[in-house]
Design an enzyme around this catalytic site. Structure first.
Site, PDB file in Angstrom:
ATOM      1  N   ARG A  60      54.540  -6.558  83.093  1.00 37.63           N
ATOM      2  CA  ARG A  60      55.253  -5.641  82.176  1.00 37.63           C
ATOM      3  C   ARG A  60      54.340  -4.437  81.924  1.00 37.63           C
ATOM      4  O   ARG A  60      53.509  -4.475  81.019  1.00 37.63           O
ATOM      5  CB  ARG A  60      55.568  -6.338  80.856  1.00 37.63           C
ATOM      6  N   GLU A 111      69.154  -7.811  85.033  1.00 40.77           N
ATOM      7  CA  GLU A 111      69.143  -8.137  83.605  1.00 40.77           C
ATOM      8  C   GLU A 111      70.283  -7.479  82.834  1.00 40.77           C
ATOM      9  O   GLU A 111      70.310  -7.526  81.615  1.00 40.77           O
ATOM     10  CB  GLU A 111      67.800  -7.769  82.979  1.00 40.77           C
ATOM     11  N   ARG A 135      56.567  -4.244  87.504  1.00 48.71           N
ATOM     12  CA  ARG A 135      57.806  -3.645  87.014  1.00 48.71           C
ATOM     13  C   ARG A 135      57.483  -2.248  86.474  1.00 48.71           C
ATOM     14  O   ARG A 135      56.546  -2.085  85.686  1.00 48.71           O
ATOM     15  CB  ARG A 135      58.396  -4.507  85.894  1.00 48.71           C
ATOM     16  N   CYS A 156      62.492 -14.193  85.967  1.00 45.24           N
ATOM     17  CA  CYS A 156      61.305 -13.940  85.133  1.00 45.24           C
ATOM     18  C   CYS A 156      61.637 -13.956  83.650  1.00 45.24           C
ATOM     19  O   CYS A 156      60.780 -13.721  82.818  1.00 45.24           O
ATOM     20  CB  CYS A 156      60.641 -12.626  85.525  1.00 45.24           C
ATOM     21  N   ARG A 158      68.797 -10.230  70.860  1.00 47.13           N
ATOM     22  CA  ARG A 158      67.982 -11.440  70.839  1.00 47.13           C
ATOM     23  C   ARG A 158      67.214 -11.616  69.532  1.00 47.13           C
ATOM     24  O   ARG A 158      66.805 -12.709  69.188  1.00 47.13           O
ATOM     25  CB  ARG A 158      67.033 -11.503  72.044  1.00 47.13           C
ATOM     26  N   HIS A 166      47.898 -11.129  67.769  1.00 43.94           N
ATOM     27  CA  HIS A 166      46.559 -11.512  68.226  1.00 43.94           C
ATOM     28  C   HIS A 166      46.175 -12.898  67.712  1.00 43.94           C
ATOM     29  O   HIS A 166      45.534 -13.673  68.414  1.00 43.94           O
ATOM     30  CB  HIS A 166      45.516 -10.504  67.738  1.00 43.94           C
ATOM     31  N   ASN A 191      66.392 -12.765  79.581  1.00 43.93           N
ATOM     32  CA  ASN A 191      66.272 -12.372  78.169  1.00 43.93           C
ATOM     33  C   ASN A 191      67.295 -11.284  77.862  1.00 43.93           C
ATOM     34  O   ASN A 191      68.040 -11.364  76.884  1.00 43.93           O
ATOM     35  CB  ASN A 191      64.867 -11.851  77.854  1.00 43.93           C
ATOM     36  N   ASP A 192      67.328 -10.259  78.702  1.00 45.39           N
ATOM     37  CA  ASP A 192      68.301  -9.193  78.485  1.00 45.39           C
ATOM     38  C   ASP A 192      69.676  -9.570  79.011  1.00 45.39           C
ATOM     39  O   ASP A 192      70.682  -9.230  78.400  1.00 45.39           O
ATOM     40  CB  ASP A 192      67.818  -7.890  79.146  1.00 45.39           C
TER      41      ASP A 192
HETATM   42  C1  PEP Z   1      64.122 -10.116  80.625  1.00 46.95           C
HETATM   43  O1  PEP Z   1      64.867  -9.251  80.134  1.00 46.95           O
HETATM   44  O2  PEP Z   1      64.504 -11.267  80.909  1.00 46.95           O
HETATM   45  C2  PEP Z   1      62.706  -9.820  80.896  1.00 46.95           C
HETATM   46  C3  PEP Z   1      61.931 -10.688  81.529  1.00 46.95           C
HETATM   47  O3  PEP Z   1      62.227  -8.624  80.487  1.00 46.95           O
HETATM   48  P1  PEP Z   1      61.745  -8.284  79.017  1.00 46.95           P
HETATM   49  O4  PEP Z   1      61.655  -9.592  78.264  1.00 46.95           O
HETATM   50  O5  PEP Z   1      60.432  -7.602  79.183  1.00 46.95           O
HETATM   51  O6  PEP Z   1      62.821  -7.381  78.528  1.00 46.95           O
HETATM   52 MG    MG Z   2      64.310  -7.131  80.067  1.00 43.26          MG
END
Ligand code: PEP
Ligand code: MG
Length: 566
Positions: free
Chosen positions: A293, A428, A329, A499, A462, A186, A451-452
């Site tokens: 999300r 992903e 999602r 994304c 990560r 926050h 990201n995944d």
């Molecule tokens: C991702 O995995 O790239 C993604 C956008 O989802 P999250 O970061 O919520 O796992």
């Molecule tokens: Mg993800």
């Protein structure tokens, strides 16, 4: 120089004010008049709620709606029937109000703190804030006030609670330093909303500072300089002017279409976690939402949100966005995102475990209730459904079959929804990427979650700093998968977006233009920067750079080369 998490960009130069935490010590006692004690507790909760409402109003004016709602959420938490009911039971058993409150709050704090997920951890900070707020009322202790801080003040605290932040006057506070909190805490959200430079999680900083010290806060690099010399002040004054100049220049891209230098148009949308974030997306000039999300709707609470509650949340986001796209999602829990009340078993390997679409397909009632809420909301906007963590064609087929099942039920009940709603796949996992040709024949769109995808492809977590040197979407293996996913989308005439964080990466943008990506979904504050970067690339130039990149052998060669062309 000290270092922490760069949580809100900008350079602040000023004098420190340390926010000390009040002593909230008391001697626990056994009460005999439990009715009187219950009344004392309920009165204290009322005073706490009234104070919180006033602080939320202040915050609404200084920072915005979403930030005010963080504080209003505290009222919901303390009034949650389970939490308040348990506290009251302890008082009825003879405990004093302070001890009963502390025992229950500490239980929730321990539960929320035990997860690796930053957002669930944040709930622990909320409950801590509530505990000290109600304890302050019970003990008659005056809470800290920052509203009187003079111009040029840098706030330093162990943790900046929302109730303290509510008093911030953004004309006077030029920087924030804390010992705890990550990018999504926050404190970080508020600092960004108020555009105050902030560096968080600076280990032991309070013991090295005293009120009145001169300090520089570099919210871009995550640095804190205590008692700087003249040369350092000059250097950072210069850096501050440059930062403000760049921020002003980006304003030229507000209200413009997102075009590359060859004139091709892209969709530039935002990632959100709460319905109100849709307003932030619009405020930051996003063209819609490429990733909602939804797990955050499941996180701030002690039970699964009902279909109606979810419907209201999705409808709210859809109405804010009007006819702009909104990709919702479905629930992506597990891995680093825990929801304690779902009672999921502890797993040896949660990232490879029972999560996301795997969990939903096995919990059909919960999944169908979410799908029904999304479909009902689709009557109010331009909504699309997206499934997370797909690894094989069956998962997409089973998810789509459930969507069809719910559509039939809605038809029978004569409830309106978008009959042509698009159903897409979040790309992903490396498994999904390798069968992108097959998935593209059955999905209406793809959105690449780098990201995944980076984590699964490089077999590296990560959040693990020991292997972070491997975690890069510019690794040749990840780039090949991204290229293949986009090619399969293009060949099958379905749109492909991205994304994951890489969508806003300046080095990645020319490659994505060349591969044929059509949608970039980024955090709201990155919209103008990404629009500017896209505008600098012609397709021809992007193709040339990409050809070279794809011929290189290592991530280092790739980043070294890209840093010479951007
Ligand atoms: C991702 O995995 O790239 C993604 C956008 O989802 P999250 O970061 O919520 O796992
Ligand atoms: Mg993800």
């Amino acid at each position: 120089m000290l270092h922490g998490t760069a949580a809100s960009e900008g350079i602040g130069i000023g004098k420190v004010m340390i926010i000390e935490e009040n002593s909230l010590e008391y001697t626990p006692k056994t009460v005999t008049d439990t009715d009187a004690e219950l009344k004392r507790f309920k009165d204290a909760v009322e005073v706490f709620c009234n104070n919180t409402l006033k602080q939320a109003e202040q915050l609404r004016k200084s920072a915005g709606e979403k930030e005010a709602e963080i504080l209003e959420g505290h009222i919901q938490i303390i009034k949650d029937p389970y939490l308040s009911g348990e506290i009251e039971k302890l008082i009825e058993g003879g405990q004093c109000a302070e001890a009963a409150l502390e025992q229950m709050c500490d239980m929730f704090i321990a539960m929320f703190s035990a997860t690796d997920d930053e957002l669930t951890k944040q709930r622990a900070a909320d409950v801590r804030d509530i505990k000290s707020g109600v304890l302050s009322v019970l003990l008659g202790v005056q809470e800290v006030r920052v509203s009187d801080a003079p111009k040029g003040t840098i706030l330093a605290a162990h943790e900046l609670t929302p109730s303290v932040t509510a008093g911030i006057n953004k004309d006077n506070i030029v920087g924030i330093i804390t010992e705890t909190g990550g990018k999504t805490s926050h404190s970080a959200i508020l600092a960004r909303a108020l555009e105050i430079p902030a560096v968080l999680s600076v280990d032991g900083v309070i013991s090295q500072l005293k009120t009145g010290d001169d300090v520089i806060v570099d919210g871009c690099a995550g640095d804190v300089i205590i008692n700087p010399d003249q040369a350092e002040v000059e250097k950072y004054n210069e850096k501050r002017s440059q930062f403000l100049q760049v921020r002003r220049e980006l304003e030229n891209y507000r209200g413009k279409e997102t075009l590359d230098a060859s004139g091709t148009e892209y969709e530039l949308v935002c990632n959100i976690g709460k319905p109100d974030d849709a307003a932030k997306a619009i405020e930051c000039d996003g063209e819609g939402v490429g990733l909602f999300r939804t797990e955050f709707l499941f996180m701030d609470r002690t039970s699964v949100p009902t279909e109606d509650e979810q419907f209201e949340a999705y409808k709210k986001a859809a109405l804010i966005l009007k006819d702009k796209p909104l990709i919702i999602r479905t629930l992506d829990i597990g891995g680093d995102k825990e929801i304690p009340y779902l009672g999921l078993e502890k797993e040896e390997n949660p990232f490879m475990g029972f999560r996301a679409i795997r969990f939903c397909l096995k919990n059909k009632d919960l999944f169908k209730s979410q799908i029904r809420a999304i479909l009902r909301a689709s009557a109010f906007g331009n909504i699309k459904i997206m499934f997370p963590l797909v690894t094989c064609v069956e998962e997409l087929r089973q998810g789509k079959a459930l969507v069809e099942e719910v559509k039939k039920e809605l038809d029978e009940a004569d409830i309106k929804y978008d009959k042509n709603i698009a159903v897409g796949v979040m790309m992903e996992t490396s498994a999904a990427a390798v069968i992108a040709d097959k998935l593209a024949k059955e999905a209406d769109f793809f959105s690449i979650g780098t990201n995944d995808l980076t984590g699964y492809t490089m077999a590296c977590d990560r959040g693990n700093s020991n292997v972070s040197y491997l975690y890069s979407p510019l690794q040749p293996s990840v780039l090949r998968l991204i290229k293949y996913i986009i090619e399969c989308g293009v060949q099958n005439n379905i749109p492909v977006g991205m994304c994951g964080e890489a969508a806003a990466n300046e080095m990645m943008i020319p490659l994505l233009i060349s591969f044929g990506l059509t949608e970039f979904s980024v955090s709201a504050p990155s919209v103008l920067k990404v629009r500017k970067v896209i505008s600098t690339w012609t397709k021809e130039k992007a193709d040339k750079v990409t050809q070279k990149v794809m011929s290189l052998d290592t991530e280092k060669e790739i980043t070294d080369y890209l840093s010479t062309v951007i």
